[in-house]
Design an enzyme around this catalytic site. Structure first.
Site, short mmCIF file in Angstrom:
data_model
loop_
_atom_site.label_atom_id
_atom_site.label_comp_id
_atom_site.label_asym_id
_atom_site.label_seq_id
_atom_site.Cartn_x
_atom_site.Cartn_y
_atom_site.Cartn_z
N HIS A 51 64.12 31.30 51.06
CA HIS A 51 62.88 30.54 51.24
C HIS A 51 63.08 29.28 52.05
CE1 HIS A 51 60.82 32.49 47.47
NE2 HIS A 51 61.13 33.36 48.41
N ASP B 51 65.71 33.02 47.56
CA ASP B 51 64.91 31.84 47.21
C ASP B 51 65.44 30.68 48.03
OD1 ASP B 51 63.35 29.81 45.68
OD2 ASP B 51 62.99 31.49 44.33
#
Length: 362
Positions: A221, A199
């Site tokens: 991410h 993430d």
């Protein structure tokens, strides 16, 4: 008689001072979480020696005495239970956190990983709550396999240096393993972080005077501002993200704001960022998030102003998009765009309200 009385008083005061002195400069070594919790207030140096934190319990280092040094030694581990955590919580002023040579914090997150992160499945504990850890420093920690989010930061004047968060074992089932989530904080510096996760490497939800530099972010991410909007604090100001590498990630650098909400993102600099094998977006600014997903329709309640993209370079996979800018009408302004060279992916035809100087086709 007066001499005897004075001598007795002096002796009594001396004994009291002698009894108090160890509380001011006491070094403590704890081998259990319960001992650390009960004894922390009387220690100026705390060594956490191979602590196995019981299932469903927090290694509670809140309310530390001003100036305390905390040293992680050996391997810190955590029992398994479905719960929200955190696994570690720490607060205090002028706190120094570090680890002994060869030490590590092993969360063994695979016991919780089910591909759903914090969106369902097993209830997973967050890792480290650094709330009200002010005028403090965290240096050199090596953290492995957090169940979900890593460091939750709500602090003033906190410096984090040379911290490693290695969730590389979670490539298939790890999810929402953000490394650093920052909110309602001022003067935060993160320098030399090494992150392997699934993430955001960095997510700034609110705060001012924040620096992230010399970072290495692999597999997640990317470096994110937001999502902004819908919280009690919706202002991000004076942020510098620089001299960092983002590899094998979904996004490179990102600003995202919530559909229909208000807030401010201003004076944010992305400088000297190298991207490699980005799968979705190299650079992305989106003002259309609703319920965690983009809608394709931007709104202008969050102002995104005085933004710098300087020397953001590198590669996006052919299935991805180099640059995507979706701003509300008039909400993105006064951007500086120089030395941007992101290639390998598609050129977006869906950009809207791109501010002067920026481009979706660089």
């Amino acid at each position: 008689m007066h001499f005897l009385q004075n001598a007795v008083v002096a002796a009594t005061m001396g004994a009291a001072l002698a009894a108090a002195a160890p509380l001011e400069k006491r070094s403590c070594t704890f081998t259990s979480a319960s001992a650390a919790k009960s004894g922390k207030s009387s220690c100026s140096t705390i060594t956490l020696d191979n602590i196995a934190v019981p299932a469903g319990e927090t290694l509670d280092l809140t309310g530390l005495k001003k100036g305390t040094t905390v040293i992680f030694e050996g391997e810190t581990t955590f029992g398994y239970k479905e719960w929200k955590g955190p696994l570690i919580s720490m607060s205090g002023t002028d706190i120094t956190v570090k680890q002994a040579s060869g030490a590590k914090i092993n969360c063994d997150g695979a016991r919780w990983w089910d591909g759903k992160g914090s969106n369902g499945g097993k209830t997973k504990p967050k890792f480290f709550q650094a709330h009200k850890l002010d005028q403090s420093s965290i240096t050199g920690l090596k953290v492995y396999n957090t169940p979900v989010q890593g460091f939750s930061i709500l602090a003033d004047h906190l410096t984090i240096t040379d911290v490693t968060i290695d969730n590389s074992a979670g490539t298939s089932k790890g999810h929402n393993t953000d490394a650093f989530d920052i909110g309602q904080s001022t003067y935060i510096t993160i320098d030399g972080a090494t992150v392997y996760n699934q993430d955001d490497c960095l997510a700034i939800n609110s705060g001012e005077h924040i620096t992230f530099t010399n970072g290495y972010c692999d597999g997640g991410h990317g470096l994110s501002i937001g999502s902004i909007g819908g919280r009690s604090d919706n202002t991000v100001n004076d942020v510098t993200i620089s001299n960092s590498k983002v590899l094998n990630s979904q996004n490179g650098v990102r600003i995202k704001t919530i559909y229909g909400k208000t807030g401010t993102v201003e004076n944010v600099k992305f400088e000297d960022i190298t991207l490699s094998d980005i799968s979705k977006y190299g650079i992305v600014v989106e003002q259309d998030y609703e319920n965690g997903s983009p809608t394709g329709t931007p709104t202008n309640g969050v102002k995104v102003e005085d933004i710098t993209f300087k020397k953001v370079t590198g590669s996006v996979k052919s299935s991805g998009t180099d640059i995507y800018i979706l701003c509300g009408s008039g909400s993105c302004s006064n951007w500086t765009w120089s030395g941007v060279d992101v290639t390998g992916g598609k050129k977006s035809s869906k950009c809207k309200n791109v501010p002067s100087g920026a481009s979706c086709s660089d």
